[in-house]
Design an enzyme around this catalytic site. Sequence first.
Site, PDB file in Angstrom:
ATOM      1  N   THR A  11      48.200  49.839  44.804  1.00 39.51           N
ATOM      2  CA  THR A  11      49.290  49.081  44.652  1.00 39.51           C
ATOM      3  C   THR A  11      48.796  48.060  43.149  1.00 39.51           C
ATOM      4  O   THR A  11      49.612  47.054  42.986  1.00 39.51           O
ATOM      5  CB  THR A  11      48.244  48.285  45.989  1.00 39.51           C
ATOM      6  OG1 THR A  11      47.124  47.730  44.946  1.00 39.51           O
ATOM      7  CG2 THR A  11      48.759  48.607  46.814  1.00 39.51           C
ATOM      8  N   SER A 134      38.006  52.859  29.763  1.00 35.30           N
ATOM      9  CA  SER A 134      38.875  52.180  29.122  1.00 35.30           C
ATOM     10  C   SER A 134      38.441  51.229  27.411  1.00 35.30           C
ATOM     11  O   SER A 134      36.910  51.788  27.283  1.00 35.30           O
ATOM     12  CB  SER A 134      38.832  50.306  30.165  1.00 35.30           C
ATOM     13  OG  SER A 134      39.126  49.491  29.275  1.00 35.30           O
ATOM     14  N   GLU A 136      37.907  48.663  26.119  1.00 38.15           N
ATOM     15  CA  GLU A 136      36.220  47.299  26.743  1.00 38.15           C
ATOM     16  C   GLU A 136      34.918  48.283  26.747  1.00 38.15           C
ATOM     17  O   GLU A 136      34.636  47.797  26.458  1.00 38.15           O
ATOM     18  CB  GLU A 136      36.776  47.166  27.977  1.00 38.15           C
ATOM     19  CG  GLU A 136      37.816  46.034  28.298  1.00 38.15           C
ATOM     20  CD  GLU A 136      37.684  44.815  27.688  1.00 38.15           C
ATOM     21  OE1 GLU A 136      36.500  43.677  27.667  1.00 38.15           O
ATOM     22  OE2 GLU A 136      38.414  44.574  26.619  1.00 38.15           O
ATOM     23  N   TYR A 158      32.593  43.797  33.309  1.00 42.91           N
ATOM     24  CA  TYR A 158      33.461  45.211  33.341  1.00 42.91           C
ATOM     25  C   TYR A 158      33.423  46.651  32.575  1.00 42.91           C
ATOM     26  O   TYR A 158      33.158  47.711  32.866  1.00 42.91           O
ATOM     27  CB  TYR A 158      35.051  44.718  32.920  1.00 42.91           C
ATOM     28  CG  TYR A 158      35.900  45.550  33.327  1.00 42.91           C
ATOM     29  CD1 TYR A 158      36.357  46.413  34.190  1.00 42.91           C
ATOM     30  CD2 TYR A 158      36.589  46.143  31.982  1.00 42.91           C
ATOM     31  CE1 TYR A 158      37.580  47.391  34.403  1.00 42.91           C
ATOM     32  CE2 TYR A 158      37.490  46.821  31.834  1.00 42.91           C
ATOM     33  CZ  TYR A 158      37.607  48.457  32.893  1.00 42.91           C
ATOM     34  OH  TYR A 158      39.268  48.699  33.016  1.00 42.91           O
ATOM     35  N   ALA A 289      31.375  36.278  26.449  1.00 35.84           N
ATOM     36  CA  ALA A 289      31.886  37.021  25.034  1.00 35.84           C
ATOM     37  C   ALA A 289      32.748  38.222  24.388  1.00 35.84           C
ATOM     38  O   ALA A 289      33.417  38.919  25.415  1.00 35.84           O
ATOM     39  CB  ALA A 289      30.618  38.761  25.488  1.00 35.84           C
TER      40      ALA A 289
END
Length: 341
Positions: A11, A134, A136, A158, A289
């Site tokens: 989704t 990711s 990140e 995350y 951060a």
Amino acid sequence: MARRALITGITGQDGSYLAEHLLREGYEVWGLARGQANPRVSRMRKLLADVQVVRGDLLDQGSLISAVERVQPDEVYNLGAISFVPMSWEQAELTAEVTGMGVLRMLEAIRVCSGVSRGGTAAGGQIRFYQASSSEMFGQVSETPQNERTGFHPRSPYGVAKAYGHFLTQNYRESYGMFAVSGILFNHESPRRGAEFVTRKVSLGVARIKLGLADELRLGNLEARRDWGFAGDYVRAMHLMLQAATPEDYVIGTGRMKSVRELAEAAFAAAGLDWERYVVTDQALHRPAEVDLLCADPKKARVQLGWEPTVSFDELVALMVESDLRLLSDGGDPDQDSSWP
Ligand code: NAP
Ligand code: F7E
């Protein structure tokens, strides 16, 4: 017989583009969907009528085993996650469970259903696995641009959860000989991007201001720099990774960085507006951060997979602004099911 793919996160933005790509490639596509009355599932069914739905949740090991048993996939793409970085501070434990432990549960479901035993030789099994890693994970970067060998210093719950999923995917490849790979994807966007992410927040904000529905746009850190590409390009890379002769991890991005300030400037300009008249900075939108900059070195993907991005930053921004202008002019509501472009 058609090859069968199972996608978690069906989704979401990437789930939709990946499903479309795999359907065009002749796959039978299954999407894992959670919740008993998830409105995003009905929205997805309208756009992707040929995708078959199997119920399951990355929090529920048994449901993943049942889904793999039922679908008998050739390829599994694990895109499901809590993916909004600010939410990962507010719900750090849930983020660890879905974005991190969810990878373990999916890998275990595949291992068990493929009959790959713990004590045996690294024989692998037939199901190929893609993990949505990711940029990140790089966080506070140790070098620029970032490649497959750059170290990780995640700056959010995350990023930490993604790093766990990334190393676990590598570990299942090394421990069990599974064809398990991670794509380390840099930011990728589209008219289907969630409204909470900065590109879509800006394109929707510009469209609202242009149509007289708003008179300002509140943003956080304007100096953060990101490597932004088009989601439709990035799902091709996911598929290519699972077609390679050997399981390897790849960095996917454009190799070009822009600041949030430049994003705002380009988006307002695309609608014939001066961003400085409308953008208001708000300290409350800054992160505990920050990741100051991210920029990909996608050379390995270009050389080994033949992957190239096709949409430039300016084209992407214009595409998103035009799409949101159309959406709002037609009376659409980006939060409602029917208005998913
Ligand atoms: P997205 O639009 O936020 O979609 C996230 C998906 O995860 C949704 O389909 C959501 O389904 C699903 N999900 C959430 N909790 C779940 C659970 N407990 N069990 C099963 N599914 C669950 O994300 P995206 O932009 O498409 O990104 C896809 C993946 O790539 C994510 O893992 C993201 O972290 C990663 N990634 C994205 C980018 C990017 O720039 N877009 C870059 C690098 C990596 P519901 O409808 O049920 O909530
Ligand atoms: O923020 C700054 C913010 O939320 C980008 C996810 O798909 O990509 C995404 O994560 C930058 C940050 O994406 C606002 O501080 C300024 O520096 O669009 P974003 P993200 O955090 O980079 C990675 C690769 C993922 O894996 C994630 O799943 O923009 N920023 N002002 C703002 N960001 C938001 N959201 N809203 C603002 O008002």
